[in-house]
Design a protein around this motif. Structure first.
Motif, mmCIF file in Angstrom:
data_model
loop_
_atom_site.group_PDB
_atom_site.id
_atom_site.type_symbol
_atom_site.label_atom_id
_atom_site.label_comp_id
_atom_site.label_asym_id
_atom_site.label_seq_id
_atom_site.Cartn_x
_atom_site.Cartn_y
_atom_site.Cartn_z
ATOM 1 N N VAL A 36 82.451 15.369 81.776
ATOM 2 C CA VAL A 36 81.032 14.997 81.803
ATOM 3 C C VAL A 36 80.889 13.532 82.201
ATOM 4 C CG1 VAL A 36 79.018 14.556 80.333
ATOM 5 C CG2 VAL A 36 80.216 16.753 80.182
ATOM 6 N N ASN A 37 81.721 12.687 81.637
ATOM 7 C CA ASN A 37 81.630 11.256 81.953
ATOM 8 C C ASN A 37 82.095 10.958 83.365
ATOM 9 O OD1 ASN A 37 80.514 10.552 79.493
ATOM 10 N ND2 ASN A 37 82.508 10.262 78.514
ATOM 11 N N ASP A 38 83.091 11.669 83.864
ATOM 12 C CA ASP A 38 83.524 11.485 85.252
ATOM 13 C C ASP A 38 82.411 11.865 86.236
ATOM 14 O OD1 ASP A 38 86.002 10.632 84.425
ATOM 15 O OD2 ASP A 38 87.031 12.528 84.839
ATOM 16 N N ALA A 39 81.521 12.760 85.783
ATOM 17 C CA ALA A 39 80.415 13.199 86.643
ATOM 18 C C ALA A 39 79.147 12.372 86.429
ATOM 19 C CB ALA A 39 80.117 14.670 86.383
ATOM 20 N N GLY A 40 79.240 11.261 85.689
ATOM 21 C CA GLY A 40 78.088 10.382 85.525
ATOM 22 C C GLY A 40 77.502 10.327 84.137
ATOM 23 N N ARG A 45 74.727 7.269 81.211
ATOM 24 C CA ARG A 45 75.389 6.679 80.042
ATOM 25 C C ARG A 45 76.557 7.557 79.606
ATOM 26 N NH1 ARG A 45 70.827 6.099 75.722
ATOM 27 N NH2 ARG A 45 70.172 8.075 76.670
ATOM 28 N N PRO A 46 77.666 6.970 79.192
ATOM 29 C CA PRO A 46 78.827 7.772 78.813
ATOM 30 C C PRO A 46 78.563 8.562 77.534
ATOM 31 C CG PRO A 46 79.228 5.461 78.332
ATOM 32 C CD PRO A 46 77.950 5.517 79.107
ATOM 33 N N ASP A 298 67.397 14.305 76.664
ATOM 34 C CA ASP A 298 67.931 13.006 76.260
ATOM 35 C C ASP A 298 68.658 13.154 74.918
ATOM 36 O OD1 ASP A 298 68.442 10.341 76.898
ATOM 37 O OD2 ASP A 298 66.789 9.646 75.665
ATOM 38 N N THR A 299 68.537 12.220 74.027
ATOM 39 C CA THR A 299 69.318 12.243 72.786
ATOM 40 C C THR A 299 68.440 12.503 71.565
ATOM 41 O OG1 THR A 299 69.159 9.827 72.629
ATOM 42 C CG2 THR A 299 71.117 10.736 73.712
ATOM 43 N N ASP A 300 67.327 13.179 71.768
ATOM 44 C CA ASP A 300 66.427 13.492 70.665
ATOM 45 C C ASP A 300 66.890 14.778 69.970
ATOM 46 O OD1 ASP A 300 64.265 13.761 68.927
ATOM 47 O OD2 ASP A 300 63.138 14.920 70.407
ATOM 48 N N PRO A 301 67.397 14.697 68.742
ATOM 49 C CA PRO A 301 67.914 15.891 68.068
ATOM 50 C C PRO A 301 66.881 16.999 67.915
ATOM 51 C CG PRO A 301 68.639 13.912 66.917
ATOM 52 C CD PRO A 301 67.624 13.479 67.919
ATOM 53 N N VAL A 302 65.629 16.648 67.657
ATOM 54 C CA VAL A 302 64.601 17.667 67.473
ATOM 55 C C VAL A 302 64.399 18.470 68.754
ATOM 56 C CG1 VAL A 302 62.169 18.078 66.973
ATOM 57 C CG2 VAL A 302 63.429 16.359 65.663
ATOM 58 N N SER A 303 64.305 17.783 69.876
ATOM 59 C CA SER A 303 64.114 18.466 71.162
ATOM 60 C C SER A 303 65.325 19.308 71.536
ATOM 61 C CB SER A 303 63.814 17.450 72.261
ATOM 62 O OG SER A 303 62.613 16.760 71.998
ATOM 63 N N VAL A 304 66.521 18.790 71.239
ATOM 64 C CA VAL A 304 67.741 19.545 71.527
ATOM 65 C C VAL A 304 67.756 20.839 70.721
ATOM 66 C CG1 VAL A 304 70.248 19.549 71.210
ATOM 67 C CG2 VAL A 304 69.126 17.574 72.267
#
Length: 357
Positions: A36-40, A45-46, A298-304
């Protein structure tokens, strides 16, 4: 700015947890994060994997969930042991954290239905019914189950008993808390079962029971089975050698991996210096799913957590989507591929597919 993309990984890496399973699970998780990080990464953000060792301990897993929540992880991933995953799922649900369980099959992963927990591996009732059908199809109508006390093994016995009863068969239970390996052999001779299903932890008491049965001439024709998958790992073969062959078990792999799966298999083999188990692929696919959710939300736990039913990912073993399955209480991939497999007596390092489903 939103928090950094982090996944909290729960993995059994020390005893009494099943360390080899944990090592394979972690290898899959780490490989996927690296790719995932190799692909951006996630929106440039890593992606970070924050690993905590559960040691197969429910209380330790629950404490790790609290710690990881404090570190600001977006989601939790992993765990192999069902009773440990239950504790982690309960705590994650209470804290509002999404948890994608990689490898724990117990149907009742949570005490009440929740939208925050999802699972990649099949529910126990699904896989173990397939295993029961394999035994019935091979002509076994009366089997014995050597059972160690735990909610997981008790659940497995119920699945087998119900499936056998529906076909006119029966399952006799042998309590490994009261019976030693020699006692198990005597009970099997008296019972007349044609197969012994091993519902016990590895290496103890599973390995001593297998040795005792294999070396008892009275039981030379008895089939030994291990639906929970103990023979999948190299430690089983190292401890039992030829005596560990021809023990059918459940494996959650297709007859043919996807093109992605074939590439991942080669990378995992290099990372593990051994053939990767299905648990390693479960780890890899877990990160694929969570990365897809983070890219969308993004990094919103509720939305995830709200997006489980909308995510669709092409994984190493097929297309992954989540739905509600009766009796599970969590979002479920229905269903991963399931095989009944054993180690070939002629070449114990090679697996034979006995029953694809």
């Amino acid at each position: 700015m939103s928090p950094e993309p982090r996944i909290g990984a729960l993995v059994p890496l020390t005893r009494p947890g099943w360390v080899e399973a944990g090592r394979h699970l972690l290898a899959g998780l780490e490989l996927a994060v690296r790719e995932v990080n190799d692909a951006g990464g996630i929106a440039g953000r890593p992606l970070e994997l924050v690993v905590r060792d559960t040691a197969g301990d429910p209380a330790r897993a629950a404490a790790a969930v609290d710690e990881l929540a404090g570190l600001g992880v977006t989601a939790l991933a992993g765990e192999y042991h069902s009773v440990v995953a239950r504790a982690a799922a309960a705590r994650a649900d209470a804290l509002g954290l999404p948890f994608l369980c990689s490898s724990a099959v117990l149907d009742a992963l949570t005490e009440r239905p929740t939208d925050r927990v999802a699972r990649l591996c099949p529910a126990q009732s699904h896989g173990w019914r397939i295993y029961a059908d394999f035994l019935l199809g091979a002509g076994h109508r009366r089997i014995a189950a050597a059972v160690q006390t735990s909610v997981y093994w008790a659940s497995g016995v119920r699945v087998l008993r119900d499936r056998f009863a529906a076909s006119g068969g029966s399952v006799a239970e042998l309590d490994l808390g009261a019976l030693g390996p020699a006692d198990v052999c005597d009970a099997l001779v008296d019972d007349g079962a044609t197969a012994l299903v091993l519902l016990a932890g590895h290496p103890d008491p599973a390995v001593p029971v297998v040795r005792a049965v294999r070396r008892d001439q009275r039981l030379a024709e008895l089939l030994i089975g291990a639906p929970a998958g103990q023979p999948e790992f190299a430690e089983w073969a190292a401890l039992l050698g030829d005596e560990g062959a021809a023990v059918p078990f459940l494996r959650y792999l297709p007859e043919r991996l996807t093109p992605l799966g074939a590439r991942v298999e080669a990378s995992l083999r290099e990372r593990l210096a051994a053939a990767p188990s299905f648990v390693a692929f479960e780890g890899y696919d877990t990160v694929l799913v969570l990365a897809a959710l983070m890219r969308a939300h993004d990094t919103d736990p509720v939305s995830v957590a709200e997006a489980w039913p909308r995510v669709a990912v092409d994984g190493t073993r097929g297309a992954i989507r989540f739905s509600r399955v009766p009796g599970a209480g969590v979002w479920q991939w229905a269903w991963p591929p399931v095989q009944v497999v054993d180690r070939d007596p002629e070449q114990p390092e090679r697996f034979r597919v006995l029953h694809p489903a």
